[in-house]
Design an enzyme around this catalytic site. Structure first.
Site, PDB file in Angstrom:
ATOM      1  N   TYR A  58      47.105  42.895  57.623  1.00 24.88           N
ATOM      2  CA  TYR A  58      45.535  42.873  57.055  1.00 24.88           C
ATOM      3  C   TYR A  58      44.606  42.441  58.326  1.00 24.88           C
ATOM      4  O   TYR A  58      43.650  43.436  58.649  1.00 24.88           O
ATOM      5  CB  TYR A  58      45.355  41.983  55.896  1.00 24.88           C
ATOM      6  CG  TYR A  58      44.075  41.928  55.403  1.00 24.88           C
ATOM      7  CD1 TYR A  58      43.557  42.960  54.610  1.00 24.88           C
ATOM      8  CD2 TYR A  58      43.339  40.651  55.376  1.00 24.88           C
ATOM      9  CE1 TYR A  58      42.238  42.959  53.945  1.00 24.88           C
ATOM     10  CE2 TYR A  58      42.041  40.542  55.007  1.00 24.88           C
ATOM     11  CZ  TYR A  58      41.474  41.768  54.179  1.00 24.88           C
ATOM     12  OH  TYR A  58      40.144  41.718  53.830  1.00 24.88           O
ATOM     13  N   GLY A  84      45.795  21.121  49.398  1.00 20.73           N
ATOM     14  CA  GLY A  84      44.465  21.603  48.795  1.00 20.73           C
ATOM     15  C   GLY A  84      43.446  20.928  49.787  1.00 20.73           C
ATOM     16  O   GLY A  84      41.929  21.182  49.274  1.00 20.73           O
ATOM     17  N   ARG A  91      37.535  26.770  52.114  1.00 22.10           N
ATOM     18  CA  ARG A  91      36.970  27.931  51.826  1.00 22.10           C
ATOM     19  C   ARG A  91      35.523  27.968  51.585  1.00 22.10           C
ATOM     20  O   ARG A  91      35.325  26.696  51.120  1.00 22.10           O
ATOM     21  CB  ARG A  91      37.605  29.049  51.099  1.00 22.10           C
ATOM     22  CG  ARG A  91      39.243  29.314  51.261  1.00 22.10           C
ATOM     23  CD  ARG A  91      39.146  30.085  52.593  1.00 22.10           C
ATOM     24  NE  ARG A  91      40.694  30.510  52.701  1.00 22.10           N
ATOM     25  CZ  ARG A  91      41.625  29.633  53.385  1.00 22.10           C
ATOM     26  NH1 ARG A  91      41.289  28.688  54.035  1.00 22.10           N
ATOM     27  NH2 ARG A  91      42.912  30.262  53.520  1.00 22.10           N
ATOM     28  N   ASN A 110      35.013  34.828  51.966  1.00 23.50           N
ATOM     29  CA  ASN A 110      35.703  34.968  50.637  1.00 23.50           C
ATOM     30  C   ASN A 110      34.493  35.193  49.416  1.00 23.50           C
ATOM     31  O   ASN A 110      33.472  34.301  49.392  1.00 23.50           O
ATOM     32  CB  ASN A 110      36.146  33.448  50.234  1.00 23.50           C
ATOM     33  CG  ASN A 110      37.680  33.167  51.207  1.00 23.50           C
ATOM     34  OD1 ASN A 110      37.393  33.222  52.357  1.00 23.50           O
ATOM     35  ND2 ASN A 110      38.615  33.157  50.472  1.00 23.50           N
ATOM     36  N   SER A 168      40.242  33.786  41.137  1.00 23.34           N
ATOM     37  CA  SER A 168      40.651  34.311  39.885  1.00 23.34           C
ATOM     38  C   SER A 168      42.060  33.529  39.104  1.00 23.34           C
ATOM     39  O   SER A 168      42.011  33.525  38.014  1.00 23.34           O
ATOM     40  CB  SER A 168      40.809  35.760  40.168  1.00 23.34           C
ATOM     41  OG  SER A 168      41.395  35.935  41.266  1.00 23.34           O
ATOM     42  N   ASN A 169      42.826  33.134  40.165  1.00 22.63           N
ATOM     43  CA  ASN A 169      43.893  32.585  39.876  1.00 22.63           C
ATOM     44  C   ASN A 169      43.818  31.244  39.035  1.00 22.63           C
ATOM     45  O   ASN A 169      44.228  31.200  37.828  1.00 22.63           O
ATOM     46  CB  ASN A 169      44.772  32.256  40.981  1.00 22.63           C
ATOM     47  CG  ASN A 169      46.058  33.250  41.206  1.00 22.63           C
ATOM     48  OD1 ASN A 169      45.968  34.413  40.710  1.00 22.63           O
ATOM     49  ND2 ASN A 169      46.862  32.791  42.080  1.00 22.63           N
TER      50      ASN A 169
HETATM   51  P1  NAD Z   1      39.679  45.293  46.092  1.00 21.47           P
HETATM   52  O1  NAD Z   1      41.128  45.240  46.351  1.00 21.47           O
HETATM   53  O2  NAD Z   1      39.328  44.976  44.666  1.00 21.47           O
HETATM   54  O3  NAD Z   1      39.158  46.719  46.474  1.00 21.47           O
HETATM   55  C1  NAD Z   1      39.651  47.421  47.437  1.00 21.47           C
HETATM   56  C2  NAD Z   1      39.798  48.915  46.894  1.00 21.47           C
HETATM   57  O4  NAD Z   1      40.168  49.587  47.763  1.00 21.47           O
HETATM   58  C3  NAD Z   1      40.450  49.081  45.697  1.00 21.47           C
HETATM   59  O5  NAD Z   1      39.782  49.834  44.361  1.00 21.47           O
HETATM   60  C4  NAD Z   1      41.718  49.915  45.967  1.00 21.47           C
HETATM   61  O6  NAD Z   1      42.429  50.721  45.293  1.00 21.47           O
HETATM   62  C5  NAD Z   1      41.257  50.568  47.199  1.00 21.47           C
HETATM   63  N1  NAD Z   1      42.260  51.280  48.041  1.00 21.47           N
HETATM   64  C6  NAD Z   1      43.021  50.539  48.775  1.00 21.47           C
HETATM   65  N2  NAD Z   1      43.758  51.194  49.720  1.00 21.47           N
HETATM   66  C7  NAD Z   1      43.053  52.451  49.772  1.00 21.47           C
HETATM   67  C8  NAD Z   1      43.428  53.693  50.188  1.00 21.47           C
HETATM   68  N3  NAD Z   1      44.380  53.858  50.929  1.00 21.47           N
HETATM   69  N4  NAD Z   1      42.690  54.737  50.083  1.00 21.47           N
HETATM   70  C9  NAD Z   1      41.677  54.711  48.989  1.00 21.47           C
HETATM   71  N5  NAD Z   1      41.397  53.568  48.366  1.00 21.47           N
HETATM   72  C10 NAD Z   1      42.184  52.482  48.708  1.00 21.47           C
HETATM   73  O7  NAD Z   1      39.241  44.283  47.109  1.00 21.47           O
HETATM   74  P2  NAD Z   1      37.565  43.600  47.307  1.00 21.47           P
HETATM   75  O8  NAD Z   1      37.511  42.147  47.216  1.00 21.47           O
HETATM   76  O9  NAD Z   1      36.817  44.386  46.361  1.00 21.47           O
HETATM   77  O10 NAD Z   1      37.453  44.028  48.699  1.00 21.47           O
HETATM   78  C11 NAD Z   1      36.622  45.333  49.261  1.00 21.47           C
HETATM   79  C12 NAD Z   1      36.696  45.458  50.488  1.00 21.47           C
HETATM   80  O11 NAD Z   1      36.023  44.202  51.277  1.00 21.47           O
HETATM   81  C13 NAD Z   1      38.006  45.377  51.258  1.00 21.47           C
HETATM   82  O12 NAD Z   1      38.061  46.280  52.654  1.00 21.47           O
HETATM   83  C14 NAD Z   1      38.262  43.964  51.991  1.00 21.47           C
HETATM   84  O13 NAD Z   1      39.071  43.877  53.095  1.00 21.47           O
HETATM   85  C15 NAD Z   1      36.811  43.427  52.074  1.00 21.47           C
HETATM   86  N6  NAD Z   1      36.682  42.194  52.203  1.00 21.47           N
HETATM   87  C16 NAD Z   1      36.676  41.500  50.793  1.00 21.47           C
HETATM   88  C17 NAD Z   1      36.690  39.996  50.693  1.00 21.47           C
HETATM   89  C18 NAD Z   1      36.625  39.197  49.479  1.00 21.47           C
HETATM   90  O14 NAD Z   1      36.640  38.124  49.471  1.00 21.47           O
HETATM   91  N7  NAD Z   1      36.547  40.051  48.246  1.00 21.47           N
HETATM   92  C19 NAD Z   1      36.468  39.445  51.891  1.00 21.47           C
HETATM   93  C20 NAD Z   1      36.588  39.944  53.312  1.00 21.47           C
HETATM   94  C21 NAD Z   1      36.772  41.280  53.063  1.00 21.47           C
HETATM   95  N1  UDP Z   2      45.509  29.333  46.959  1.00 24.12           N
HETATM   96  C1  UDP Z   2      45.897  28.421  46.001  1.00 24.12           C
HETATM   97  N2  UDP Z   2      46.358  28.560  44.826  1.00 24.12           N
HETATM   98  C2  UDP Z   2      46.329  30.015  44.430  1.00 24.12           C
HETATM   99  C3  UDP Z   2      45.884  30.955  45.426  1.00 24.12           C
HETATM  100  C4  UDP Z   2      45.476  30.546  46.440  1.00 24.12           C
HETATM  101  O1  UDP Z   2      45.803  27.027  46.469  1.00 24.12           O
HETATM  102  O2  UDP Z   2      46.876  30.198  43.496  1.00 24.12           O
HETATM  103  C5  UDP Z   2      44.953  28.895  48.311  1.00 24.12           C
HETATM  104  C6  UDP Z   2      45.267  29.758  49.327  1.00 24.12           C
HETATM  105  O3  UDP Z   2      46.637  29.194  49.777  1.00 24.12           O
HETATM  106  C7  UDP Z   2      44.229  29.688  50.454  1.00 24.12           C
HETATM  107  C8  UDP Z   2      43.186  29.539  49.461  1.00 24.12           C
HETATM  108  O4  UDP Z   2      43.542  29.212  48.122  1.00 24.12           O
HETATM  109  O5  UDP Z   2      44.230  28.332  50.995  1.00 24.12           O
HETATM  110  C9  UDP Z   2      42.213  30.803  49.491  1.00 24.12           C
HETATM  111  O6  UDP Z   2      43.299  31.747  49.279  1.00 24.12           O
HETATM  112  P1  UDP Z   2      42.728  33.345  48.806  1.00 24.12           P
HETATM  113  O7  UDP Z   2      43.955  34.150  48.811  1.00 24.12           O
HETATM  114  O8  UDP Z   2      41.877  33.403  47.782  1.00 24.12           O
HETATM  115  O9  UDP Z   2      42.025  33.704  50.166  1.00 24.12           O
HETATM  116  P2  UDP Z   2      42.418  33.722  51.718  1.00 24.12           P
HETATM  117  O10 UDP Z   2      43.466  32.707  52.127  1.00 24.12           O
HETATM  118  O11 UDP Z   2      42.522  35.107  52.114  1.00 24.12           O
HETATM  119  O12 UDP Z   2      41.096  32.973  52.320  1.00 24.12           O
END
Ligand code: NAD
Ligand code: UDP
Length: 346
Positions: A170, A232, A236, A199, A214-215
């Site tokens: 990623y 913990g 973030r 996040n 969500s978890n």
């Molecule tokens: P999400 O998983 O809900 O959305 C990603 C979408 O991309 C999904 O609908 C999935 O089906 C689609 N997808 C995955 N692979 C694909 C492919 N090969 N072709 C077409 N579609 C594909 O996640 P999200 O949280 O909505 O994230 C959206 C974007 O924002 C992502 O690029 C993610 O990296 C970026 N982002 C999100 C966060 C966050 O905290 N939510 C943080 C940093 C970056």
């Molecule tokens: N985390 C946690 N319990 C869970 C899911 C995640 O304690 O059930 C922690 C995880 O280890 C991280 C933080 O929460 O330190 C954020 O995790 P998340 O996967 O949401 O995002 P990211 O690590 O990509 O910022």
């Protein structure tokens, strides 16, 4: 008298034509890859309400048809099943490239497909932008900073990423996508925008998304144990999805000289343990907190420096953590009350 009537008809026609011209100038054909995902579906909704034609492209890996079901009847909305690792031939004015699984659980499920999605997806979408002269925005991530040694993280920080660990598919995929964006910009004059998203949470996250907000909410609402990874003490900073979408739209609207990268996130930093206790309090849950191993390469601290977004975009997030969490809790309460069959089919 006849002349006056003719003149006033001609005035009305001209002003109608002007209005139509102005509307067609401001109405854009916009492609959102990952449009059926969590952030993508909110972005599509906002773009439609701003009057644009929206094409949502998704392979439905983590996205759900349910996220965009309410948009299907909209005359300016179209959804297409497509994988961004394959070329796409459409005519558009703007591209938001969001396609990529974002939760560690999902992006580590098929790491090769994850990195292909970021890298080949970027190449295909940049190629499309080059041919159509569309403006293109990349949904990059705070993960490009890895486990940061500078805190909070400004855009100038180059990051501390393990290139061979389980998160690398990623992190490095997104870093390579940024490289591609800037090379297409320098070499082919493609008009790019790079947002580094921190996040983000809100309604339409999947109950099995695996990310922390969500978890914890789903576990709290079900009365299940809250799974805290590590002590913990890792931090973030959580941004509500509506604020994030506003930031993305503002970045896309900047003039061509603004390329980013620009951090978008809410600088209200909180330890993950404090997030757990907050969610327990807001849901009134009796769940216990149980600890599990901290995943490999889990960043110990993360918080955006958003001074650039504030000055360049005039953007600052407005929705505080409690308010955003309550809206998200409301969403999951409704979702979890649905019959199991329907949940499984989402
Ligand atoms: P999400 O998983 O809900 O959305 C990603 C979408 O991309 C999904 O609908 C999935 O089906 C689609 N997808 C995955 N692979 C694909 C492919 N090969 N072709 C077409 N579609 C594909 O996640 P999200 O949280 O909505 O994230 C959206 C974007 O924002 C992502 O690029 C993610 O990296 C970026 N982002 C999100 C966060 C966050 O905290 N939510 C943080 C940093 C970056
Ligand atoms: N985390 C946690 N319990 C869970 C899911 C995640 O304690 O059930 C922690 C995880 O280890 C991280 C933080 O929460 O330190 C954020 O995790 P998340 O996967 O949401 O995002 P990211 O690590 O990509 O910022």
């Amino acid at each position: 008298m006849m002349l006056e009537i003719e003149n006033s008809i001609s005035d009305m026609t001209n002003s109608y034509l002007n209005l139509e011209r102005r509307m067609s100038l401001s109405t854009k054909r916009i492609l959102v890859t990952g449009g059926a995902g969590f952030i993508g579906s909110h972005l599509c909704e906002r773009l439609l309400s701003d009057g644009h034609d929206v094409l949502a492209v998704d392979n439905y890996f983590t996205g759900r048809r349910d996220n965009i079901a309410h948009l299907q009847a909209h005359p300016k909305f179209e959804a297409m099943r497509h994988d961004v690792t394959m070329p796409l031939h459409v005519e558009v004015d703007q591209i938001y490239n969001l396609a990529c699984p974002a939760s560690p659980v999902h992006y580590q499920f098929d790491p090769v497909q994850t990195i292909k999605t970021s890298v080949m997806g970027a190449i295909n979408m940049l190629g499309l932008a080059k041919r159509t002269r569309a403006r293109i925005l990349q949904a990059s991530t705070s993960e490009v900073y890895g486990d940061p040694t500078v805190h909070p993280q400004p855009e100038s920080y180059l990051g501390n990423v393990n290139p061979i660990g389980p998160r690398a598919c990623y992190d490095e995929g997104k870093r390579c996508a940024e490289t591609l964006f800037f090379d297409y910009h320098r070499q082919h004059a493609v008009r790019i925008k790079v947002a580094r998203i921190f996040n983000t949470y809100g309604p339409r996250m999947r109950p099995d998304d695996g990310r922390v907000v969500s978890n914890f909410i789903v576990q709290a609402l079900r009365g299940d144990d809250i799974t805290l990874y590590g002590t913990g003490s890792q931090t973030r900073a959580f941004c509500f999805v509506d604020d994030l979408v506003e930031g993305l739209i503002r970045l896309m609207a900047t003039d061509d000289a603004v390329t980013g990268p620009i951090n978008l996130g809410n600088p209200q930093e909180i330890p993950v343990l404090a997030l757990a206790t907050r969610i327990i309090a807001l849901t009134g849950s009796r769940s216990r907190i149980v600890t599990q191993d901290l995943p490999i390469d889990d960043p110990m601290q993360r918080c955006p420096d958003i001074s650039q977004a504030q000055t360049v975009l005039g953007w600052t997030p407005h929705i505080g953590l409690d308010s955003g969490l309550l809206r998200t809790i409301g969403y999951f309460e409704t979702l979890l009350a649905m019959p199991k069959v329907r949940l499984a089919a989402e």
